[in-house]
Design a protein around this motif. Structure first.
Motif, PDB file in Angstrom:
ATOM      1  N   ILE A   1      -3.869   7.949  22.042  1.00 49.78           N
ATOM      2  CA  ILE A   1      -4.609   8.265  20.817  1.00 49.78           C
ATOM      3  C   ILE A   1      -3.978   9.459  20.114  1.00 49.78           C
ATOM      4  N   ASN A   2      -3.673  10.484  20.890  1.00 54.14           N
ATOM      5  CA  ASN A   2      -3.058  11.668  20.281  1.00 54.14           C
ATOM      6  C   ASN A   2      -1.723  11.340  19.636  1.00 54.14           C
ATOM      7  N   LEU A   3      -0.953  10.525  20.318  1.00 54.23           N
ATOM      8  CA  LEU A   3       0.342  10.127  19.778  1.00 54.23           C
ATOM      9  C   LEU A   3       0.153   9.323  18.495  1.00 54.23           C
ATOM     10  N   ALA A   4      -0.848   8.438  18.502  1.00 54.83           N
ATOM     11  CA  ALA A   4      -1.114   7.617  17.312  1.00 54.83           C
ATOM     12  C   ALA A   4      -1.513   8.499  16.142  1.00 54.83           C
ATOM     13  N   ILE A   5      -2.292   9.553  16.410  1.00 54.16           N
ATOM     14  CA  ILE A   5      -2.715  10.450  15.331  1.00 54.16           C
ATOM     15  C   ILE A   5      -1.508  11.148  14.719  1.00 54.16           C
ATOM     16  N   ILE A   6      -0.622  11.651  15.603  1.00 54.96           N
ATOM     17  CA  ILE A   6       0.580  12.325  15.114  1.00 54.96           C
ATOM     18  C   ILE A   6       1.409  11.369  14.262  1.00 54.96           C
ATOM     19  N   ASN A   7       1.559  10.137  14.748  1.00 49.60           N
ATOM     20  CA  ASN A   7       2.385   9.190  14.015  1.00 49.60           C
ATOM     21  C   ASN A   7       1.738   8.724  12.726  1.00 49.60           C
ATOM     22  N   LEU A   8       0.423   8.578  12.761  1.00 51.88           N
ATOM     23  CA  LEU A   8      -0.290   8.178  11.547  1.00 51.88           C
ATOM     24  C   LEU A   8      -0.077   9.233  10.457  1.00 51.88           C
ATOM     25  N   ALA A   9      -0.052  10.501  10.885  1.00 53.42           N
ATOM     26  CA  ALA A   9       0.158  11.579   9.928  1.00 53.42           C
ATOM     27  C   ALA A   9       1.572  11.534   9.365  1.00 53.42           C
ATOM     28  N   GLY A  10       2.506  10.939  10.118  1.00 51.57           N
ATOM     29  CA  GLY A  10       3.890  10.952   9.675  1.00 51.57           C
ATOM     30  C   GLY A  10       4.314   9.710   8.915  1.00 51.57           C
ATOM     31  N   VAL A  11       3.438   8.704   8.845  1.00 53.89           N
ATOM     32  CA  VAL A  11       3.807   7.484   8.117  1.00 53.89           C
ATOM     33  C   VAL A  11       3.977   7.820   6.633  1.00 53.89           C
ATOM     34  N   PRO A  12       5.107   7.427   6.040  1.00 57.88           N
ATOM     35  CA  PRO A  12       5.334   7.744   4.628  1.00 57.88           C
ATOM     36  C   PRO A  12       4.248   7.140   3.743  1.00 57.88           C
ATOM     37  N   SER A  13       3.919   7.849   2.668  1.00 63.19           N
ATOM     38  CA  SER A  13       2.810   7.406   1.833  1.00 63.19           C
ATOM     39  C   SER A  13       3.086   6.032   1.237  1.00 63.19           C
ATOM     40  N   ILE A  14       4.348   5.719   0.984  1.00 66.09           N
ATOM     41  CA  ILE A  14       4.647   4.424   0.378  1.00 66.09           C
ATOM     42  C   ILE A  14       4.417   3.295   1.391  1.00 66.09           C
ATOM     43  N   VAL A  15       4.591   3.604   2.680  1.00 70.64           N
ATOM     44  CA  VAL A  15       4.311   2.597   3.697  1.00 70.64           C
ATOM     45  C   VAL A  15       2.792   2.373   3.795  1.00 70.64           C
ATOM     46  N   HIS A  16       2.022   3.464   3.656  1.00 66.86           N
ATOM     47  CA  HIS A  16       0.574   3.302   3.570  1.00 66.86           C
ATOM     48  C   HIS A  16       0.232   2.384   2.400  1.00 66.86           C
ATOM     49  N   ALA A  17       0.960   2.557   1.293  1.00 67.15           N
ATOM     50  CA  ALA A  17       0.714   1.714   0.125  1.00 67.15           C
ATOM     51  C   ALA A  17       0.988   0.256   0.454  1.00 67.15           C
ATOM     52  N   LEU A  18       2.105   0.001   1.130  1.00 72.71           N
ATOM     53  CA  LEU A  18       2.429  -1.381   1.514  1.00 72.71           C
ATOM     54  C   LEU A  18       1.331  -1.955   2.403  1.00 72.71           C
ATOM     55  N   PHE A  19       0.858  -1.120   3.332  1.00 69.60           N
ATOM     56  CA  PHE A  19      -0.230  -1.560   4.208  1.00 69.60           C
ATOM     57  C   PHE A  19      -1.473  -1.889   3.385  1.00 69.60           C
ATOM     58  N   GLY A  20      -1.788  -1.009   2.447  1.00 70.09           N
ATOM     59  CA  GLY A  20      -2.956  -1.236   1.605  1.00 70.09           C
ATOM     60  C   GLY A  20      -2.843  -2.548   0.839  1.00 70.09           C
ATOM     61  N   VAL A  21      -1.653  -2.815   0.321  1.00 68.69           N
ATOM     62  CA  VAL A  21      -1.443  -4.052  -0.416  1.00 68.69           C
ATOM     63  C   VAL A  21      -1.617  -5.249   0.519  1.00 68.69           C
ATOM     64  N   GLY A  22      -0.935  -5.189   1.661  1.00 68.53           N
ATOM     65  CA  GLY A  22      -0.972  -6.319   2.588  1.00 68.53           C
ATOM     66  C   GLY A  22      -2.352  -6.538   3.177  1.00 68.53           C
ATOM     67  N   ALA A  23      -3.015  -5.443   3.568  1.00 71.69           N
ATOM     68  CA  ALA A  23      -4.284  -5.582   4.274  1.00 71.69           C
ATOM     69  C   ALA A  23      -5.463  -5.680   3.312  1.00 71.69           C
ATOM     70  N   PHE A  24      -5.668  -4.646   2.495  1.00 72.24           N
ATOM     71  CA  PHE A  24      -6.903  -4.583   1.718  1.00 72.24           C
ATOM     72  C   PHE A  24      -6.863  -5.451   0.473  1.00 72.24           C
ATOM     73  N   VAL A  25      -5.735  -5.424  -0.250  1.00 73.31           N
ATOM     74  CA  VAL A  25      -5.690  -6.164  -1.507  1.00 73.31           C
ATOM     75  C   VAL A  25      -5.660  -7.663  -1.247  1.00 73.31           C
ATOM     76  N   TYR A  26      -4.763  -8.096  -0.342  1.00 73.72           N
ATOM     77  CA  TYR A  26      -4.620  -9.536  -0.147  1.00 73.72           C
ATOM     78  C   TYR A  26      -5.392 -10.077   1.053  1.00 73.72           C
ATOM     79  N   PHE A  27      -5.202  -9.472   2.233  1.00 78.48           N
ATOM     80  CA  PHE A  27      -5.812 -10.065   3.431  1.00 78.48           C
ATOM     81  C   PHE A  27      -7.342 -10.018   3.367  1.00 78.48           C
ATOM     82  N   PHE A  28      -7.881  -8.824   3.071  1.00 79.30           N
ATOM     83  CA  PHE A  28      -9.339  -8.718   2.987  1.00 79.30           C
ATOM     84  C   PHE A  28      -9.869  -9.072   1.602  1.00 79.30           C
ATOM     85  N   ARG A  29      -8.989  -9.427   0.703  1.00 78.03           N
ATOM     86  CA  ARG A  29      -9.348  -9.901  -0.646  1.00 78.03           C
ATOM     87  C   ARG A  29     -10.202  -8.909  -1.437  1.00 78.03           C
ATOM     88  N   PHE A  30      -9.917  -7.613  -1.283  1.00 76.52           N
ATOM     89  CA  PHE A  30     -10.621  -6.656  -2.130  1.00 76.52           C
ATOM     90  C   PHE A  30      -9.981  -6.607  -3.513  1.00 76.52           C
TER      91      PHE A  30
END
Lengths: 323, 289, 269
Positions: free
Chosen positions: B108-137
């Motif tokens: 969990i601690n390692l995941a937190i550190i890595n989550l903090a280091g994920v580039p913001s644009i990759v978060h954006a890609l995740f948001g597009v893939g997961a929330f915009v399309y997959f969950f159809r928001f």
């Protein structure tokens, strides 16, 4: 008032010795409401706890899911890493060479580190070891202030102020280049590096300092011979995390690099970064197209690189084990 | 004797020089920021007015105010907070009060550190893939805010954890010894003594999401959207994206306008920061044990 | 047999009180992350006695107390083997360990005033067990604070923070809190460390009185305190229970083990 009128805790002073051993309490096995609430909360916070793991996997899975089609069809590993030709919109022959983008990111991040590492470590040493009391608190707040400026504002500063400054000072035609983005990125990465480096310095026990000072060492000698060697892993981690931050930065490099595909010869060349490419092109692609999936593939690449950087930083810190 | 004083003299000079050098480096790090803030204020100041804050952009975004962007940014930050604070606080409570020392906790601690280091644009890609399309928001405030929430989760967890750990362990033991469950102990002793620290930390960290651009670009923020959002399923303008748009993509923008927008954005973030830093100072001076 | 103190008469007079076995410990061993803290201890504590435990630092006294109310559940590295029967039933078999802890009041060496009002400190345990009525809580708070010899000092400022009292006051507050649980068993771990001698004497008097109602286990590093209060005493040394004996016997020479005599005579520890 007889003892039986009173509920349990109230009888402590009136309780007769002979009544005490026979108190009937049947709660030994009864798990009441509180017990179940406790278990429920434990479950809820556990889910919260593992959410970080879920999200990390989620990010990897969803980004890969969108990009995976490209990885198996249009992807050419050699082309990706060696060709500087990123031409996804070419109608006749789209090519996906990321070499120029990788070099663009690397050159900007490299320059940013040259700018930021000495200054952040210097600032960390000053704030952590020399400054005292009020001036120390003030400096720390100012460093926090530095971290509060959003990247799009930094990008705008590169675009407007730095751009014209560079054109004027160095007499070059365009001020949006490696130098511009490097300085901007350096200033952006500095606060996080300063904060983490200062934490690393503070993790060195005061007894070390006192022992050295007792032998007549000056503050600087203590820092140089005792504190810095003892905290070198933490400082290294600070630098690594700064690199990761620079590597992943998007808006500032999008706005300050000039955003043109180029293998840089000098710091006055415009370049284009991996992150900026995604940000600039994702809006223009059709969902599910090869181009769209190629951008997600860049995302996977970025995710893996930053993951490795963070993992290394963590291992470097954990490697000391001298807490 | 003479030699010793000579040596001390040299040491003192070195000491002084080193100290001055490090101070200089610190100041060189901080000065540009103050200069930049000064320039922003100087160039953008004249644009600022109540009218600028409370009117819509007009004339192809080359004139008018920033109202929809300001309102949109507030929507995005508040919805992101509503999502990230409960999860982050729960995670921090788990890590501080329940988590045993085992491989899962390390993960969990390692995941937190890595989550903090994920580039913001990759978060954006995740948001597009997961929330915009997959969950159809769709591209909506909800999708953008959830993306922001995941991005800020690590800082929420870390700052909450710090506040929880500042409560001495002896208080917990005393409570447990009275037969309190872990949760009763958290609820009656740990949280009351850390809640203000948690809130200030969270506000301080989360205020910074107001400035994020990349994660919201493709998930919910629109370049131009004169109507104010009515629900979390609407798209919205945002100050950060607005600044990007008018400085990169819109021709013939008056020079002072983007400075004004930047000033509003920084003003919003810094005022939230100032409030929480001030609050924190007051709290620290009020000793409770 | 010249050592005679006033306590002894009272103890003899109360001897009839001590009744059934309250705590029955069999082959108790405690370790922390593999390091042994207490080995193979067996002893009995009877209802209505003050049971003393003496011994130098690190002899396992505190670990013993922690095992009694299953605090090992909150200390990850702590392992407990053997049987501890409370009212004839192994504490491990209690499905609701919280109910067990509610019946056992604990006072630790370092005072802990919780960062809430003095009133709330004492009312916490009753509230945890579901008491909501103001009048009832008021009664409990006043009674417990009086018992702990603190009421007179704080009656006018029950709303001020318990954590900002002086060390000695906080210790008495801790005792008041332990009493507010209405415990059957009170565990005291070197309570007098943070308290001045006069207050110590007052609390000792309270303990002597409480003994009529509840069972008390008193861990102390002051052998004379054990002598003043305890009817029977155990001597712990380096994780071992050297002997359990009538306190008076221990101090008057009829020890079972020569190390006990050396300790009570002050030759080490």
């Amino acid at each position: 008032m007889t003892p039986t009128d009173m509920s349990r805790p109230a009888d402590i002073s009136t309780r007769q010795p002979d009544s005490a051993p026979h108190r009937a309490r049947d709660d030994a096995d009864r798990r009441g409401f509180d017990w179940y609430v406790d278990k429920a909360v434990q479950l809820i916070v556990f889910v919260g706890g593992i959410s970080a793991i879920i999200f990390i996997f989620g990010i990897f899975i969803f980004v890969t899911r969108e990009g995976v089609g490209f990885l198996f069809e249009g992807f050419d590993l050699v082309e990706f890493f060696t060709s500087p030709r990123w031409m996804p919109t070419s109608s006749s022959n789209p090519t996906y060479g990321a070499a120029a983008l990788i070099l663009g990111t690397a050159s900007v991040t490299g320059l940013a580190m040259i700018v930021a590492v000495p200054f952040s470590l210097g600032a960390a040493v000053y704030i952590g070891e020399f400054a005292t009391g009020r001036s120390r608190e003030t400096l720390k707040v100012l460093v926090e202030l530095l971290a509060a400026i959003p990247s799009v504002v930094w990008g705008f500063i590169g675009l407007s102020i730095m751009n014209s400054l560079i054109v004027r000072i160095f007499d070059v035609p365009v001020g949006l280049n490696v130098l511009n983005a490097g300085i901007i990125l350096g200033l952006m990465a500095a606060p996080i590096m300063t904060t983490i480096a200062e934490d690393a310095l503070r993790a060195v026990p005061d007894t070390y300092r006192e022992a050295a000072e007792a032998m007549g060492a000056t503050r600087w000698q203590v820092v140089w011979r005792v504190v810095l060697p003892a905290s070198k892993n933490g400082l290294m981690a600070a630098v690594l995390l700064g690199v990761g931050r620079g590597f992943g930065e998007t808006m500032a490099v999008l706005m300050a690099t000039g955003h043109s595909i180029n293998i840089p010869d000098s710091i006055f060349d415009s370049v284009r970064a991996l992150t900026a490419t995604i940000a600039a092109e994702l809006g223009e692609t059709a969902v599910g197209s090869e181009h769209y999936r190629a951008l997600f593939t860049l995302g996977i690449f970025l995710f893996i690189i930053t993951f490795l950087i963070n993992l290394t930083a963590d291992l470097v810190v954990r490697g000391t084990g001298d807490r | 004797m003479f030699e010793a004083t000579e040596l001390n003299f040299r040491d003192n000079r070195v000491e002084w020089a080193v100290k001055a050098l490090f101070l200089l480096m610190t100041l060189l790090l901080i000065l540009p920021v103050l200069l930049i803030l000064g320039v922003l204020l100087y160039r953008g100041g004249p644009v600022l007015s109540w009218e600028f804050l409370f009117t819509q952009p007009t004339n192809g975004m080359t004139a008018g105010g920033v109202l929809p962007a300001l309102v949109g940014t507030i929507w995005l930050v508040v919805v992101a907070l509503l999502a990230s604070v409960p999860i982050g606080v729960a995670a921090a409570i788990y890590l501080s009060e329940y988590a045993p020392q085992n491989a899962l906790t390390r993960a969990i601690n390692l995941a937190i550190i890595n989550l903090a280091g994920v580039p913001s644009i990759v978060h954006a890609l995740f948001g597009v893939g997961a929330f915009v399309y997959f969950f159809r928001f769709g591209t909506s405030i909800l999708a953008a805010s959830l993306t922001l929430a995941i991005m800020t989760l690590p800082v929420v967890i870390v700052s909450t954890l710090e506040s929880l750990r500042a409560v001495p362990h002896a208080f917990r033991e005393a409570c447990w010894n009275m037969g309190a469950t872990r949760w009763q102990t958290i609820w009656r002793v740990v949280l009351p003594n850390s809640i203000s620290g948690i809130l200030t930390g969270v506000i301080l960290e989360v205020s910074r999401t107001a400035g994020e651009t990349a994660p919201i670009m493709f998930t919910g923020a629109a370049m131009f959207m004169p109507l104010l959002p009515r629900s979390v399923f609407d798209q919205t303008m945002a100050l950060s994206l607005h600044l990007y748009t008018i400085s990169m993509n819109v021709p013939d923008v008056p020079e002072a306008l983007p400075y004004g927008v930047a000033l509003v954005l920084i003003g919003l973030i810094l005022s939230m920061n100032a409030i929480s830093i001030g609050f924190r100072t007051v709290l620290r001076s009020r000793r409770k044990w | 047999m010249t050592a005679i103190d006033t306590g002894q008469h009272q103890r003899s007079a109360d001897e009839g009180l001590a009744g059934d076995v309250k705590i029955d410990v069999r082959n108790l061993s405690i370790g922390y992350a593999g390091k042994s803290a207490l080995r193979n201890v067996s002893l009995e504590i009877r209802e209505h006695e003050i049971f003393g435990i003496i011994g130098p630092a690190n002899s396992g006294k505190t670990s013993f107390l922690r095992a009694l109310n299953r605090m090992d559940e909150f200390t990850e590295s702590m392992t407990v083997d053997g049987a501890i029967r409370f009212n004839g039933r192994d504490v491990r078999e209690w499905r609701n360990a919280y109910a067990l802890r509610r019946r056992i009041g604990v006072v630790f060496p370092l005072p802990v005033g919780l960062p809430m009002s003095i009133y709330d400190n004492v009312a916490l345990a009753p509230r945890l067990s579901g008491i909501r009525k103001k009048q009832q809580l008021d009664d409990i708070v006043e009674r417990c604070l009086s018992r702990a010899a603190l009421w007179d000092e704080v009656r006018d400022r029950l709303g001020s923070l318990g954590s900002l009292l002086s060390g000695g006051q906080q210790q008495r507050l801790t005792i008041a809190r332990a009493l507010s649980q209405d415990p059957e068993l009170l565990l005291l771990d070197e309570f007098s460390i943070a308290v001045d001698p006069v207050t110590t004497m007052r609390i000792e008097d309270v303990l002597k009185e409480l003994r009529r109602e509840i069972t008390i286990v008193l861990v102390t590093n002051l052998v004379q305190q054990a002598r003043r209060l305890a009817s029977r005493t155990a001597f712990f040394l380096m994780g071992e229970c050297v002997e359990v004996n009538d306190t008076e016997a221990m101090f008057t020479g009829t020890v079972k083990d020569p190390r006990t005599r050396e300790y009570v005579e002050g030759r080490f520890g």
